[in-house]
Scaffold this motif. Structure first.
Motif, PDB file in Angstrom:
ATOM      1  N   THR A 139       0.693  -1.310  -0.024  1.00 28.38           N
ATOM      2  CA  THR A 139       0.003  -0.079  -0.186  1.00 28.38           C
ATOM      3  C   THR A 139       0.770   1.282   0.034  1.00 28.38           C
ATOM      4  O   THR A 139       0.696   2.236  -0.792  1.00 28.38           O
ATOM      5  N   PRO A 140       1.781   1.447   0.924  1.00 30.14           N
ATOM      6  CA  PRO A 140       2.685   2.651   0.576  1.00 30.14           C
ATOM      7  C   PRO A 140       3.473   2.753  -0.454  1.00 30.14           C
ATOM      8  O   PRO A 140       3.454   3.881  -0.926  1.00 30.14           O
ATOM      9  N   LYS A 141       3.989   1.921  -1.021  1.00 31.55           N
ATOM     10  CA  LYS A 141       4.422   1.975  -2.253  1.00 31.55           C
ATOM     11  C   LYS A 141       3.526   2.608  -3.513  1.00 31.55           C
ATOM     12  O   LYS A 141       4.095   3.506  -4.305  1.00 31.55           O
ATOM     13  N   ILE A 142       2.428   1.988  -3.324  1.00 25.56           N
ATOM     14  CA  ILE A 142       1.380   2.304  -4.444  1.00 25.56           C
ATOM     15  C   ILE A 142       1.123   3.808  -4.164  1.00 25.56           C
ATOM     16  O   ILE A 142       0.842   4.726  -5.145  1.00 25.56           O
ATOM     17  N   LEU A 143       0.953   4.370  -2.931  1.00 28.46           N
ATOM     18  CA  LEU A 143       0.463   5.717  -2.449  1.00 28.46           C
ATOM     19  C   LEU A 143       1.729   6.712  -2.829  1.00 28.46           C
ATOM     20  O   LEU A 143       1.287   7.825  -3.228  1.00 28.46           O
ATOM     21  N   ILE A 144       2.803   6.222  -2.753  1.00 34.02           N
ATOM     22  CA  ILE A 144       3.847   7.029  -2.861  1.00 34.02           C
ATOM     23  C   ILE A 144       4.007   7.290  -4.445  1.00 34.02           C
ATOM     24  O   ILE A 144       4.375   8.515  -4.942  1.00 34.02           O
ATOM     25  N   ALA A 145       3.834   6.143  -5.088  1.00 32.40           N
ATOM     26  CA  ALA A 145       3.857   6.241  -6.719  1.00 32.40           C
ATOM     27  C   ALA A 145       2.623   7.040  -7.109  1.00 32.40           C
ATOM     28  O   ALA A 145       2.811   8.149  -8.095  1.00 32.40           O
ATOM     29  N   ALA A 146       1.426   6.937  -6.592  1.00 28.31           N
ATOM     30  CA  ALA A 146       0.378   8.054  -6.669  1.00 28.31           C
ATOM     31  C   ALA A 146       0.699   9.350  -6.553  1.00 28.31           C
ATOM     32  O   ALA A 146       0.387  10.262  -7.296  1.00 28.31           O
ATOM     33  N   TYR A 147       1.319   9.631  -5.566  1.00 33.59           N
ATOM     34  CA  TYR A 147       1.547  11.076  -5.110  1.00 33.59           C
ATOM     35  C   TYR A 147       2.588  11.602  -6.184  1.00 33.59           C
ATOM     36  O   TYR A 147       2.371  12.662  -6.363  1.00 33.59           O
ATOM     37  N   PHE A 148       3.378  10.815  -6.678  1.00 35.13           N
ATOM     38  CA  PHE A 148       4.248  11.516  -7.607  1.00 35.13           C
ATOM     39  C   PHE A 148       3.491  11.820  -8.888  1.00 35.13           C
ATOM     40  O   PHE A 148       3.986  12.557  -9.597  1.00 35.13           O
ATOM     41  N   VAL A 149       2.426  11.086  -9.052  1.00 34.75           N
ATOM     42  CA  VAL A 149       1.695  11.158 -10.420  1.00 34.75           C
ATOM     43  C   VAL A 149       0.602  12.344 -10.295  1.00 34.75           C
ATOM     44  O   VAL A 149       0.171  13.187 -11.225  1.00 34.75           O
ATOM     45  N   PHE A 150       0.072  12.430  -9.235  1.00 33.61           N
ATOM     46  CA  PHE A 150      -1.145  13.113  -8.942  1.00 33.61           C
ATOM     47  C   PHE A 150      -1.236  14.590  -9.476  1.00 33.61           C
ATOM     48  O   PHE A 150      -1.841  15.084 -10.259  1.00 33.61           O
ATOM     49  N   PHE A 151      -0.111  15.410  -9.048  1.00 30.98           N
ATOM     50  CA  PHE A 151      -0.082  16.744  -8.969  1.00 30.98           C
ATOM     51  C   PHE A 151       0.294  17.036 -10.565  1.00 30.98           C
ATOM     52  O   PHE A 151      -0.363  18.117 -10.741  1.00 30.98           O
ATOM     53  N   ILE A 152       0.924  16.344 -11.387  1.00 31.38           N
ATOM     54  CA  ILE A 152       1.247  16.698 -12.354  1.00 31.38           C
ATOM     55  C   ILE A 152      -0.126  16.513 -13.498  1.00 31.38           C
ATOM     56  O   ILE A 152      -0.127  17.601 -14.123  1.00 31.38           O
ATOM     57  N   VAL A 153      -0.713  15.440 -13.186  1.00 35.35           N
ATOM     58  CA  VAL A 153      -2.071  15.211 -13.895  1.00 35.35           C
ATOM     59  C   VAL A 153      -3.037  16.452 -13.241  1.00 35.35           C
ATOM     60  O   VAL A 153      -3.560  16.778 -14.347  1.00 35.35           O
ATOM     61  N   PHE A 154      -3.077  16.655 -12.305  1.00 31.15           N
ATOM     62  CA  PHE A 154      -4.181  17.526 -11.614  1.00 31.15           C
ATOM     63  C   PHE A 154      -3.833  19.028 -12.215  1.00 31.15           C
ATOM     64  O   PHE A 154      -4.672  19.840 -12.681  1.00 31.15           O
ATOM     65  N   ILE A 155      -2.802  19.585 -12.218  1.00 27.32           N
ATOM     66  CA  ILE A 155      -2.374  20.946 -12.640  1.00 27.32           C
ATOM     67  C   ILE A 155      -2.426  21.070 -13.878  1.00 27.32           C
ATOM     68  O   ILE A 155      -2.986  22.067 -14.617  1.00 27.32           O
ATOM     69  N   ASN A 156      -2.168  20.038 -14.897  1.00 27.65           N
ATOM     70  CA  ASN A 156      -2.267  20.090 -16.290  1.00 27.65           C
ATOM     71  C   ASN A 156      -3.624  19.937 -16.642  1.00 27.65           C
ATOM     72  O   ASN A 156      -4.368  20.517 -17.568  1.00 27.65           O
ATOM     73  N   THR A 157      -4.554  19.188 -16.017  1.00 32.63           N
ATOM     74  CA  THR A 157      -5.941  19.051 -16.122  1.00 32.63           C
ATOM     75  C   THR A 157      -6.629  20.454 -15.877  1.00 32.63           C
ATOM     76  O   THR A 157      -7.396  20.863 -16.709  1.00 32.63           O
ATOM     77  N   VAL A 158      -6.333  21.154 -14.750  1.00 33.96           N
ATOM     78  CA  VAL A 158      -6.857  22.357 -14.329  1.00 33.96           C
ATOM     79  C   VAL A 158      -6.396  23.295 -15.622  1.00 33.96           C
ATOM     80  O   VAL A 158      -7.326  24.327 -16.031  1.00 33.96           O
ATOM     81  N   ALA A 159      -5.241  23.463 -16.118  1.00 31.28           N
ATOM     82  CA  ALA A 159      -4.856  24.328 -17.007  1.00 31.28           C
ATOM     83  C   ALA A 159      -5.409  23.937 -18.322  1.00 31.28           C
ATOM     84  O   ALA A 159      -5.913  24.876 -19.081  1.00 31.28           O
TER      85      ALA A 159
END
Length: 276
Positions: A139-159
């Motif tokens: 679980t923590p490995k998956i969440l760390i990987a998701a944390y790396f991905v989340f903000f890049i996708v979020f910021i560019n989707t909002v943009a």
């Protein structure tokens, strides 16, 4: 000779030129790789101590040993599972959170400072926190990987949502378009190139997140295997682990190659990346 024949000949010549260009690129790349490996092999020992930079032969022998004993497949499956699951989770969360905030600009302005604060935290620093919260399993490995991905996708989707002209939305609203129709016909097509571009560049980020978790605390995975090689002062093992991770990321990128074709009709997108 009629116009159709001329057009067909032109197309045939264009395809032949493209094939020739691809062969040239492929041969050039392989030539550079062969030259680098040959120079590396010759330099390891006489010029560079193998302890600091092992030779390609020793690295290949280590990889062959891992393949023969099954270590590569055993540890690789956990790393790939964590990276893929984290990638999907982070990408889905990024799009879903950006969806309402991209539509409600006032709401996004209110919560934007909180996202910026969270975005400024180095993702690597969150590794021990997730392990403390969720233990030493997958679980923590998956969440760390998701944390790396989340903000890049979020910021560019909002943009992507925000770059739609406000006047266009107002005009379609006056013409009777519902918010759902605006989202389907204007907002999503506008944001799609940004989302696809972010999905392409976050594959290595997901792998980095998964390996970070394995480096911090794990007893399986390619990150653990690389860390164990470093602990035993096996330079060949460390480099073999790095090459294995690079090969996996390359294969994952090849699987997403259709996204490149989907983006060809769009103008070049400037994708925002994080420093974490």
């Amino acid at each position: 000779m009629n116009g159709a024949t001329v057009l067909e000949n032109t197309r045939r010549e264009h395809r032949a030129a493209q094939h020739a260009h691809r062969r040239f690129l492929l041969l050039t790349r392989f030539g550079i790789l062969a030259a680098v490996l040959a120079a590396w092999e010759l330099a390891s020992g006489p010029l560079i101590r193998p302890f600091f930079l092992s030779s390609p032969t020793e690295i290949a022998e280590t990889l062959a040993e891992w393949v023969t004993t099954g270590e590569l497949w055993y540890h690789g499956q956990f790393t790939v599972t964590a990276a893929v699951a984290g990638y999907l989770l982070g990408a889905a969360a990024g799009v879903l959170v950006a969806w309402p905030l991209g539509l409600l600009r006032l709401a996004y302005r209110i919560v934007e400072p909180y996202f910026l604060v969270a975005y400024s935290v180095p993702a690597v620093a969150m590794g021990p926190v997730f392990i403390l919260w969720f233990g030493l399993g997958m679980t923590p490995k998956i969440l760390i990987a998701a944390y790396f991905v989340f903000f890049i996708v979020f910021i560019n989707t909002v943009a992507g949502f925000h770059q739609v002209p406000r006047g266009l939305l107002d005009t379609t609203r006056v013409l009777g378009a519902s918010r759902r129709a605006q989202l389907r016909t204007i907002m999503l097509p506008s944001a799609l190139p940004f989302i696809l571009a972010a999905l392409r560049i976050t594959l290595p980020a997901a792998m980095i997140g998964a390996v970070t978790g394995e480096f911090i605390s794990a007893n399986r995975g390619l990150g653990y295997l690389t860390r164990a090689s470093a602990a035993s002062y096996s330079t060949a093992g460390v480099l073999a682990g790095v090459l294995s991770l690079s090969a996996i990321v390359l294969l994952m990128n090849l699987m997403l190659r259709p996204l490149r074709h989907a983006l060809r009709w769009q103008q070049e997108i400037d994708v925002k990346e994080g420093s974490s």
